[in-house]
Design an enzyme around this catalytic site. Structure first.
Site, PDB file in Angstrom:
ATOM      1  N   ASP A 166       9.552   3.887   2.938  1.00 52.16           N
ATOM      2  CA  ASP A 166       8.304   3.814   3.469  1.00 52.16           C
ATOM      3  C   ASP A 166       8.368   4.553   4.819  1.00 52.16           C
ATOM      4  O   ASP A 166       8.463   4.022   5.959  1.00 52.16           O
ATOM      5  CB  ASP A 166       7.236   2.627   3.947  1.00 52.16           C
ATOM      6  CG  ASP A 166       6.058   2.821   4.198  1.00 52.16           C
ATOM      7  OD1 ASP A 166       5.593   4.079   4.352  1.00 52.16           O
ATOM      8  OD2 ASP A 166       5.435   1.711   4.799  1.00 52.16           O
ATOM      9  N   GLU A 220      -0.718  -2.428  -2.362  1.00 50.77           N
ATOM     10  CA  GLU A 220      -1.027  -3.150  -1.060  1.00 50.77           C
ATOM     11  C   GLU A 220      -2.381  -3.709  -1.183  1.00 50.77           C
ATOM     12  O   GLU A 220      -3.074  -3.592  -0.085  1.00 50.77           O
ATOM     13  CB  GLU A 220      -0.772  -2.319   0.128  1.00 50.77           C
ATOM     14  CG  GLU A 220       0.753  -1.969   0.136  1.00 50.77           C
ATOM     15  CD  GLU A 220       1.230  -1.121   1.649  1.00 50.77           C
ATOM     16  OE1 GLU A 220       0.163  -0.404   2.172  1.00 50.77           O
ATOM     17  OE2 GLU A 220       2.199  -1.251   1.892  1.00 50.77           O
ATOM     18  N   GLU A 237       4.924   6.031  12.996  1.00 47.11           N
ATOM     19  CA  GLU A 237       4.596   4.384  12.661  1.00 47.11           C
ATOM     20  C   GLU A 237       5.887   3.872  12.899  1.00 47.11           C
ATOM     21  O   GLU A 237       5.996   2.676  13.557  1.00 47.11           O
ATOM     22  CB  GLU A 237       3.889   4.299  11.208  1.00 47.11           C
ATOM     23  CG  GLU A 237       4.096   2.820  10.841  1.00 47.11           C
ATOM     24  CD  GLU A 237       3.752   2.736   9.204  1.00 47.11           C
ATOM     25  OE1 GLU A 237       3.296   3.588   8.711  1.00 47.11           O
ATOM     26  OE2 GLU A 237       3.632   1.668   8.931  1.00 47.11           O
TER      27      GLU A 237
HETATM   28  C1  BDP Z   1       2.368   2.019   5.329  1.00 41.77           C
HETATM   29  C2  BDP Z   1       1.556   1.603   6.283  1.00 41.77           C
HETATM   30  C3  BDP Z   1       0.095   1.048   6.167  1.00 41.77           C
HETATM   31  C4  BDP Z   1      -0.362   2.239   5.024  1.00 41.77           C
HETATM   32  C5  BDP Z   1       0.752   2.584   3.876  1.00 41.77           C
HETATM   33  C6  BDP Z   1       0.112   3.508   2.995  1.00 41.77           C
HETATM   34  O1  BDP Z   1       2.244   0.502   6.895  1.00 41.77           O
HETATM   35  O2  BDP Z   1      -0.634   1.061   6.883  1.00 41.77           O
HETATM   36  O3  BDP Z   1      -1.370   1.892   4.545  1.00 41.77           O
HETATM   37  O4  BDP Z   1       1.727   2.744   4.222  1.00 41.77           O
HETATM   38  O5  BDP Z   1       0.699   4.499   3.018  1.00 41.77           O
HETATM   39  O6  BDP Z   1       3.442   2.915   6.023  1.00 41.77           O
HETATM   40  O7  BDP Z   1      -0.653   3.317   2.143  1.00 41.77           O
END
Ligand code: BDP
Length: 712
Positions: A382, A308, A410
């Site tokens: 996720d 990401e 989340e």
């Molecule tokens: C996702 C989240 C994000 C996190 C990412 C992570 O949306 O904010 O940075 O995972 O785990 O669940 O790195």
């Protein structure tokens, strides 16, 4: 009229102490005075004094916990003595305490390691006593918390024989806290770390945080967000980190930091962060030395790399193992470790996102240094309300693997929804990978039973913020509690954990415990039902993940769109991950692979995760897929209604402040569950073109209304 007023006064006077307003700050460590007179008398007899023959910061913490705990629970001081008498609680390690050494517990303590403990009813000089013994002081502290829990949950302490040690070494809370005080995916206020005031001002809350963690065996905390600000490693911030480490140390809680892989460039002024560059390696070595000078027992680094948008070794054509090992080499002389995250996926829509972590990491099995763990999220996407276990568990036998669960909700209604996550955790831990035949559960994998790796771990992404009750929703605390308990023993059941937590947090009144336990144990399935039943996933509002968004079809990257995941069309719904599709099933061992592969054997709660299914497909209930999907959505909202009704029924059994807060939150949850249900049913109906089954209440508004809604 007069009588009525008198009666009201009398009733107020009669209210037990436990019903006074409670702001939730004390968590599960309330130590309210027991109300059962007979039981109280038994405990008082068994606990007339306590004796500790040794000294250390951990022992001081233990003494204060014990004194406060017993004073609260029993309503009187329990005096500290130098020689044992009837009803003495003796606490010590045999290598320091002569009284404990005389009990010859060596053989029983042998297998309990540095953190385990014994609690036994013993006779010393013909006196009936209880001993808490361990190999190290931290084991004693854990033992004291366990002992207090026995009283909090009103268990007999007349003839005890407890021997327990953690089954997992690293039991971690990961804070996604930013240096500006905000928290990524945090819903309980801002960060409890007051970076502006540190290192000069030490909030007493830091000690209570450490106490709470020690009480459930958590022994590590990552202070900052995985999307790491490199500033945390500067000479400005490290002394602040040191102060926190000093506060936490007596409680056995080590400090770790998330690092940014490009810190040698951003902080060090180097031209590269290439892990094979000698200057880069040297920069990290010097940084590690600087940290350990301040914090000699610093835990190590957590790393999100090439994920990401974060920098990582792949920016220089190097592998994750090369990146991790370079950092590991810098930490190794100090006994530090690296937790390297496997949450890595690219933006290419042609490659199913669920395949990517496995494809990227499996080839690296055996290539990581001994002081590296690969940290894997429970599912391949996720933290969804339901995912099958990640196939990486069981696929890397020559690597130390650790679990990453998400405690903060989340994708599960933030701190607005009551969702007890222990059932989700338990479901994953009990899943059988079949890596080494039947019984190779994820729980066993995490205990390192099949691995040549040396380390084991479990982390939970924290739901803690600076709100007075720590977690926002009063039941959010239960998820923090559950993570700690399962990290200590991944074979515990959600039922046991809920029972303990309710008794410690609220009361031992069975008219409260039984119905509220049912509420907790059903809560997660209700949420799956009103959000993502039958294997649906990732269909929430874009970016915020707050509320439904099955219609989301534009996003910064294709695999962030809801439509990418549900694939709804006139022909059916779901993601084909069978061998005719992305073949994600091929990442599992048989017979799991075969079970997921076939429509008939795939568990229906994961059906649309693995298959694209016709709307008219006949499900196990005999209903068409469309009808079954609708029934799940309605079962979800009915479930929340039932939870609210049960809660209404326990009015008066706990303090009114907590009662009304939870009642209001359940109202919000009910409203949002209906929004989820109506949004999804109406949206998917545009593809199925089938009617909502007769008898189910029709949505009150059109789809356009729901599409325009934004949840607060
Ligand atoms: C996702 C989240 C994000 C996190 C990412 C992570 O949306 O904010 O940075 O995972 O785990 O669940 O790195």
């Amino acid at each position: 009229m007069k009588y009525k007023i008198l009666l009201t006064y009398l009733l107020i006077l009669l209210l037990p102490i436990g019903l006074k307003a409670d702001d939730g700050y004390r968590l599960w460590l309330k130590y309210e005075k027991l109300t059962d007179a007979a039981l109280l008398e038994q405990y008082r007899q068994a606990l007339q004094s306590y004796c500790v023959e040794q000294k250390s910061a951990t022992i001081t913490a233990l003494q204060s916990e014990l004194a406060n705990g017993l004073k609260g629970l029993l309503g009187n001081d329990v005096k500290q003595v130098k020689s044992v008498n009837n009803g003495c609680l003796l606490i010590g390690t045999p290598n320091v305490s002569p009284l404990v050494a005389n009990l010859n517990l060596a053989s029983q303590l042998k297998s309990l390691g540095n953190e385990g403990f014994l609690i036994k009813t013993v006779t010393i000089n013909k006196k009936q006593c209880t001993v808490i013994a361990a190999n190290k002081d931290i084991g004693l502290l854990y033992g004291v918390f366990h002992f207090l829990k026995l009283i909090q949950t009103q268990q007999s302490i007349a003839s005890l024989s407890v021997a327990t040690a953690p089954k997992i070494q690293l039991r971690m809370l990961d804070h996604w806290d930013n240096l500006d005080g905000s928290i990524e995916r945090g819903y309980a206020g801002t960060s409890i770390w007051n970076w502006a005031e540190l290192p000069k001002v030490t909030d007493p809350r830091y000690t209570d945080y450490a106490r709470a963690n020690a009480s459930i065996g958590i022994n590590g905390t990552v202070l900052n967000n995985v999307n790491a600000n490199p500033k945390i490693l500067t000479a400005e911030y490290l002394p602040k980190v040191k102060v926190l480490a000093d506060v936490f140390r007596p409680y056995g809680l080590k400090v770790y930091l998330s690092i940014s892989f490009s810190a040698p460039i951003t902080l060090g002024g180097l031209k590269t962060a290439d892990p094979l560059n000698a200057d880069v390696a040297q920069w990290w070595k010097a940084k590690a030395n600087e940290i350990y000078k301040l914090i000699p027992d610093f835990g190590g680094f957590l790393v999100k790399a090439n994920s990401e948008g974060q920098p990582g070794p792949q920016d220089y054509g190097r592998s994750h193992a090369e990146g991790a090992n370079m950092l590991a080499a810098a930490l190794q002389p100090h006994n530090g470790i690296v937790m390297w995250r496997a949450f890595v996926y690219n933006t290419n829509p042609a490659e199913d996102r669920t395949l990517q972590a496995y494809n990227g990491f499996k080839p690296l099995d055996g290539k990581f240094n001994d002081n590296v763990l690969v940290q894997i999220k429970n599912g391949a996407i996720d933290f969804q309300p339901r995912e099958p276990f990640s196939p990486l568990f069981g696929a890397m036998p020559a690597t130390s693997l650790m679990m990453e669960f998400q405690i903060t909700q989340e994708y599960l209604g933030f701190s607005k929804h009551l969702v007890f996550l222990a059932t989700l955790f338990e479901e994953t831990l009990k899943s059988d990978t079949y890596a080494k035949g039947k019984g190779s559960t994820v729980a066993n994998v995490l205990q390192g039973k099949y691995s040549t790796g040396k380390l084991t771990g479990m982390a939970g992404v924290s739901n803690i913020g600076n709100s007075r009750n720590w977690c926002g929703h009063p039941f959010g605390q239960a998820n923090w509690y559950a993570l700690g308990r399962l990290a200590w023993n991944p074979e515990l059941t959600a039922d046991t954990i809920a029972d303990e937590w309710i008794r410690m947090t609220f009361c031992n009144d069975n008219e409260f415990v039984a119905p509220i336990k049912t509420v907790m144990l059903q809560s997660r399935e209700n949420t799956v039902n009103y959000m993502t039943p039958m294997g649906l996933h990732h269909i929430m509002a874009y970016d915020t993940h707050n509320g439904p968004g099955p219609w989301v079809d534009t996003a910064a990257q294709p695999n962030w769109k809801s439509t990418y995941y549900h694939n709804a069309s006139a022909g059916g719904i779901g993601f084909n991950r069978a061998s005719t599709g992305s073949d994600a099933v091929g990442q599992y061992f048989p017979p799991v692979r075969d079970e997921f592969e076939k429509l008939e054997t795939c568990p229906e709660n994961l059906l649309l995760w693995f298959h694209n299914v016709k709307w008219t497909y006949t499900t196990k209930s005999g209903r068409t897929l469309w009808d079954a999907l609708c029934y799940h959505y309605y079962a979800g909202t009915d479930g929340v209604k039932a939870m609210a009704k049960t809660w209404d029924g326990v009015k008066g059994r706990i303090d009114n402040e907590t009662f009304t807060k939870v009642q209001a939150l359940l109202k919000t949850q009910e409203e949002e569950a209906v929004i989820w249900r109506n949004s999804c049913v109406l949206y998917f109906q545009t593809f199925s073109k089938m009617p909502i089954p007769a008898g189910l209440e029709a949505p009150d508004k059109p789809l356009s209304y729901y599409k325009g809604l934004t949840l607060e």
